[in-house]
Design a protein around this motif. Structure first.
Motif, PDB file in Angstrom:
ATOM      1  N   GLY A  77      -0.419   3.451  11.365  1.00 26.63           N
ATOM      2  CA  GLY A  77       0.346   2.696  10.792  1.00 26.63           C
ATOM      3  C   GLY A  77       0.396   1.079  11.435  1.00 26.63           C
ATOM      4  N   TYR A  82      -4.812  -1.192   7.790  1.00 27.55           N
ATOM      5  CA  TYR A  82      -3.925  -0.762   8.937  1.00 27.55           C
ATOM      6  C   TYR A  82      -4.635   0.971   9.175  1.00 27.55           C
ATOM      7  CZ  TYR A  82      -0.368  -3.537   7.365  1.00 27.55           C
ATOM      8  OH  TYR A  82       0.372  -4.788   7.291  1.00 27.55           O
ATOM      9  N   ASP A  85       0.856  -1.265  -0.180  1.00 23.70           N
ATOM     10  CA  ASP A  85       0.129   0.103   0.125  1.00 23.70           C
ATOM     11  C   ASP A  85       0.976   1.421   0.002  1.00 23.70           C
ATOM     12  OD1 ASP A  85       0.819   0.149   2.682  1.00 23.70           O
ATOM     13  OD2 ASP A  85      -1.089   0.444   3.486  1.00 23.70           O
ATOM     14  N   LYS A  86       0.441   2.421   0.099  1.00 19.55           N
ATOM     15  CA  LYS A  86       1.077   3.675   0.222  1.00 19.55           C
ATOM     16  C   LYS A  86       1.882   3.894   1.144  1.00 19.55           C
ATOM     17  CE  LYS A  86      -2.772   5.832  -2.738  1.00 19.55           C
ATOM     18  NZ  LYS A  86      -3.742   6.897  -2.797  1.00 19.55           N
ATOM     19  N   GLY A  87       1.410   3.135   2.194  1.00 20.56           N
ATOM     20  CA  GLY A  87       2.368   3.198   3.609  1.00 20.56           C
ATOM     21  C   GLY A  87       3.591   2.249   3.689  1.00 20.56           C
ATOM     22  N   ASN A  88       3.517   1.489   2.487  1.00 18.92           N
ATOM     23  CA  ASN A  88       4.639   0.471   2.430  1.00 18.92           C
ATOM     24  C   ASN A  88       4.363  -0.532   3.423  1.00 18.92           C
ATOM     25  OD1 ASN A  88       6.744  -0.478   0.932  1.00 18.92           O
ATOM     26  ND2 ASN A  88       8.425   0.277   2.250  1.00 18.92           N
ATOM     27  N   HIS A  89       3.000  -1.049   3.705  1.00 13.40           N
ATOM     28  CA  HIS A  89       2.601  -1.944   4.491  1.00 13.40           C
ATOM     29  C   HIS A  89       2.478  -3.211   3.791  1.00 13.40           C
ATOM     30  CE1 HIS A  89       1.445   1.819   6.953  1.00 13.40           C
ATOM     31  NE2 HIS A  89       2.180   0.960   7.881  1.00 13.40           N
ATOM     32  N   MET A  90       2.700  -4.227   4.344  1.00 16.08           N
ATOM     33  CA  MET A  90       2.229  -5.611   3.914  1.00 16.08           C
ATOM     34  C   MET A  90       0.697  -5.799   4.128  1.00 16.08           C
ATOM     35  SD  MET A  90       2.815  -9.670   4.915  1.00 16.08           S
ATOM     36  CE  MET A  90       4.552  -9.150   5.753  1.00 16.08           C
TER      37      MET A  90
END
Length: 75
Positions: free
Chosen positions: A25, A21, A1-6
């Motif tokens: 985050g 999330y 995603d945009k927040g660099n989350h899995m």
């Protein structure tokens, strides 16, 4: 995603779980292919304060107020 989350996990049987999330985050919800899910809430400090599983079991979490913020209660 945009927040660099899995955002998705896939196991060796190709079963998938999707993760969402919150604004901190932190994982807010996990949903499996079968519809099973879990939801999580956190304190403003980012400590887990609540969880609910797919059968409706709910737990709350409390922490010490000192600098260590150790887990002190599960309800």
């Amino acid at each position: 995603d945009k927040g660099n989350h899995m955002v998705q996990l896939v196991d060796n049987q190709n079963r998938k779980m999707n993760l969402t999330y919150n604004t901190q985050g932190l994982v807010e919800k996990i949903v499996g292919e079968s519809g099973k899910n879990a939801a999580y809430k956190y304190t403003k400090e980012g400590l887990l304060s609540y969880c609910k599983d797919d059968v409706g079991e709910e737990n709350t979490f409390a922490y010490t107020t000192d600098a260590y913020r150790n887990l002190s209660e599960i309800g």
